[in-house]
Each structure stands twice: as structure tokens, then as C-alpha cells.
Design a protein around this motif. Sequence first.
Motif, PDB file in Angstrom:
ATOM      1  N   PRO A   2       0.837  -1.215   0.000  1.00 52.32           N
ATOM      2  CA  PRO A   2       0.000   0.000   0.000  1.00 52.32           C
ATOM      3  C   PRO A   2       0.859   1.246   0.000  1.00 52.32           C
ATOM      4  CG  PRO A   2      -0.766  -1.585   1.623  1.00 52.32           C
ATOM      5  CD  PRO A   2       0.555  -2.077   1.130  1.00 52.32           C
ATOM      6  N   ARG A   3       0.310   2.319  -0.477  1.00 56.06           N
ATOM      7  CA  ARG A   3       1.086   3.543  -0.651  1.00 56.06           C
ATOM      8  C   ARG A   3       0.411   4.694   0.061  1.00 56.06           C
ATOM      9  NH1 ARG A   3       0.570   7.287  -4.778  1.00 56.06           N
ATOM     10  NH2 ARG A   3       2.430   8.487  -5.291  1.00 56.06           N
ATOM     11  N   HIS A   4       1.209   5.519   0.760  1.00 52.97           N
ATOM     12  CA  HIS A   4       0.655   6.700   1.434  1.00 52.97           C
ATOM     13  C   HIS A   4       0.207   7.706   0.381  1.00 52.97           C
ATOM     14  CE1 HIS A   4       2.524   6.309   5.651  1.00 52.97           C
ATOM     15  NE2 HIS A   4       2.349   5.122   5.116  1.00 52.97           N
ATOM     16  N   THR A   5      -0.905   8.366   0.636  1.00 53.54           N
ATOM     17  CA  THR A   5      -1.348   9.418  -0.285  1.00 53.54           C
ATOM     18  C   THR A   5      -0.568  10.699  -0.041  1.00 53.54           C
ATOM     19  OG1 THR A   5      -3.102  10.009   1.255  1.00 53.54           O
ATOM     20  CG2 THR A   5      -3.649   8.452  -0.503  1.00 53.54           C
ATOM     21  N   ASP A   6      -0.456  11.108   1.217  1.00 57.03           N
ATOM     22  CA  ASP A   6       0.310  12.309   1.529  1.00 57.03           C
ATOM     23  C   ASP A   6       0.756  12.260   2.976  1.00 57.03           C
ATOM     24  OD1 ASP A   6       1.537  14.702   1.106  1.00 57.03           O
ATOM     25  OD2 ASP A   6      -0.210  15.912   1.572  1.00 57.03           O
ATOM     26  N   GLY A   7       0.779  11.069   3.578  1.00 59.21           N
ATOM     27  CA  GLY A   7       1.184  10.948   4.965  1.00 59.21           C
ATOM     28  C   GLY A   7       0.092  11.362   5.922  1.00 59.21           C
ATOM     29  N   ILE A   8      -0.664  12.406   5.590  1.00 56.09           N
ATOM     30  CA  ILE A   8      -1.702  12.940   6.471  1.00 56.09           C
ATOM     31  C   ILE A   8      -2.981  13.100   5.676  1.00 56.09           C
ATOM     32  CG2 ILE A   8      -2.446  15.001   7.716  1.00 56.09           C
ATOM     33  CD1 ILE A   8      -0.452  13.609   9.302  1.00 56.09           C
ATOM     34  N   ILE A   9      -4.109  12.618   6.223  1.00 51.89           N
ATOM     35  CA  ILE A   9      -5.410  12.892   5.642  1.00 51.89           C
ATOM     36  C   ILE A   9      -6.366  13.189   6.771  1.00 51.89           C
ATOM     37  CG2 ILE A   9      -5.066  11.368   3.655  1.00 51.89           C
ATOM     38  CD1 ILE A   9      -6.957   9.385   5.066  1.00 51.89           C
ATOM     39  N   MET A  10      -7.479  13.833   6.464  1.00 51.82           N
ATOM     40  CA  MET A  10      -8.529  14.012   7.464  1.00 51.82           C
ATOM     41  C   MET A  10      -9.470  12.832   7.342  1.00 51.82           C
ATOM     42  SD  MET A  10     -11.338  17.008   8.134  1.00 51.82           S
ATOM     43  CE  MET A  10     -10.338  18.026   9.185  1.00 51.82           C
ATOM     44  N   CYS A  11      -9.460  11.965   8.337  1.00 48.78           N
ATOM     45  CA  CYS A  11     -10.334  10.806   8.304  1.00 48.78           C
ATOM     46  C   CYS A  11     -11.720  11.196   8.799  1.00 48.78           C
ATOM     47  CB  CYS A  11      -9.763   9.665   9.159  1.00 48.78           C
ATOM     48  SG  CYS A  11      -9.739  10.020  10.921  1.00 48.78           S
ATOM     49  N   ALA A 118       0.136  18.546  13.166  1.00 47.94           N
ATOM     50  CA  ALA A 118      -1.041  17.908  12.566  1.00 47.94           C
ATOM     51  C   ALA A 118      -1.922  17.325  13.664  1.00 47.94           C
ATOM     52  CB  ALA A 118      -0.593  16.805  11.606  1.00 47.94           C
ATOM     53  N   PRO A 119      -3.238  17.516  13.600  1.00 43.52           N
ATOM     54  CA  PRO A 119      -4.133  17.003  14.639  1.00 43.52           C
ATOM     55  C   PRO A 119      -4.141  15.483  14.695  1.00 43.52           C
ATOM     56  CG  PRO A 119      -5.211  18.671  13.295  1.00 43.52           C
ATOM     57  CD  PRO A 119      -3.941  18.324  12.600  1.00 43.52           C
ATOM     58  N   GLN A 120      -4.413  14.962  15.868  1.00 48.38           N
ATOM     59  CA  GLN A 120      -4.552  13.525  16.024  1.00 48.38           C
ATOM     60  C   GLN A 120      -5.729  13.038  15.193  1.00 48.38           C
ATOM     61  OE1 GLN A 120      -5.151  12.260  20.076  1.00 48.38           O
ATOM     62  NE2 GLN A 120      -4.437  10.187  19.658  1.00 48.38           N
ATOM     63  N   GLY A 121      -5.533  11.946  14.459  1.00 44.78           N
ATOM     64  CA  GLY A 121      -6.574  11.416  13.600  1.00 44.78           C
ATOM     65  C   GLY A 121      -6.381  11.738  12.135  1.00 44.78           C
TER      66      GLY A 121
END
Length: 240
Positions: A2-11, A118-121
Motif C-alpha cells: 500500500p502507498r501513502h497518499t500524503d502521509g496525512i489525511i482528514m479521516c 497535525a491534529p490527532q486522527g
Amino acid sequence: MPRHTDGIIMCSRHRMLSSSLGIWPFVLLAASFLDQTSAWTNPIARIKNDFLALTRKSTTRHILLPRSSEAALKLKQSIRNRVSEDGEYVEDAFAAAARRYSLDKETAERGGLLGTLAPQGYCICPELDEVCFRAPLGDVYGPVESDFGLHLVLVCERTNCPKLDGRNTRMVRGPNNECLLMPPEGGPRTMSQEMAELGVQNIGFWLGTFLAAGVVSELAAKAAGVVETLPWEETIDLLE
């Protein structure tokens, strides 16, 4: 792999929690006036702990490696040796290793940086998101296993984790490239300051929402033929 999209996303979990923050400043303000020795002590403590959990942020770097504990531990020791023996600043050594070895190419370009406060989550990888708020500040930590592989982690700054970090929330470069743990710039933030900032953010959000809703409703009304002229069109006519 699997590949990271940008390391951080808003889930979706974080989006849902963020939308509920509007009432928190008012709940916490009322809670601050209650006697902490009363029967309300436990519920109020839980409210405050939940508030801290919802507002935690971190600046973290990571290195994604294949599933080889031996290789991960070898690289971890190599980074530590560059710090202890060569006098290199730990963040510089970690970032250089991330650029060279990390399989997450998108964050590798940034020296493994997942995000700045970056916020948790936000992290796409739950195991990596969790360790951002568990690993010791300023220490090369890991390896941590996830569906993506093995991760080495360096937490450079973190907010609202007082039990873990105490008063020191960030690492800074010392005069001899040593890693110093320091309080936040401007001194530790109080709960009241956090509440006030959150309140201002929510007021701005809701004002923007109401204004946008008003504009949309006026445009819809004109499109339906309910009104002939929009308010700003009348102003333009007067100027002409």
C-alpha cells in the motif's frame, strides 16, 4: 505494498469530532467553575481529558521500511551513532535517513515529515497516528509495524499531552547540536487560552457558514424568480 497518499489525511472520525468542538469551550467554561472536590470531579476530569485528546497535535517524522526488524534496528542505531559520535542534530540525521531509505516517497522528499502540528486522527495509518502521541519526544523510536511495513518515528513537537511530555512540548537544537526539550514558545498554554482560541475559531466558522448560506439562498431565490434584484446589484446600480 500500500502507498501513502500524503502521509496525512482528514479521516471521517476526526471530521466528526471536529464538528462537535463548537460546544466544548462553553462546556469547559462552565466546568471550570465547579468545585473539583464535589461529586462532579470525575465527569469534569473526563471532559477535560476528552478536550485534550480532541486538540492534540504533533510534528512528527517517520521512515517507512520493509518488514525486516534487523534492517530497521540497524538503521535506528546508525541514526543514533550519527548523533552521539558525529555530533549531528538528531532531526537532521533522521531527515537525511528518511530521504535516502524511506519507502514512503512522498514524505521522504520532506525528510519524512508527516505534518507540522497535525491534529490527532489525520494520519492515514492508524498505528502511525497512535505512535505520534505515544513515542517519547526527541527520541528515535521504533520499529512500529503497520500494514505498510515498519516505521521509525521521531516526534519533534507535540501539544496537549501533559502526562507524557510534562511542560516540555518541543525539541530544539542546542549550541553543540544536542537535542534540548523546551516548553512551547511564549510559555505553556493554559486551558483557558486553549478554550478561547477554540471559541474564536468556531465563531469564525459559524459566521462564515451563515454568510455563505445567506448568499446561496438569495441566489436560489433570484433563480426561482422570487426576487428580481440582489442586494449587491442594487448597490452597483446606485454607484453607476
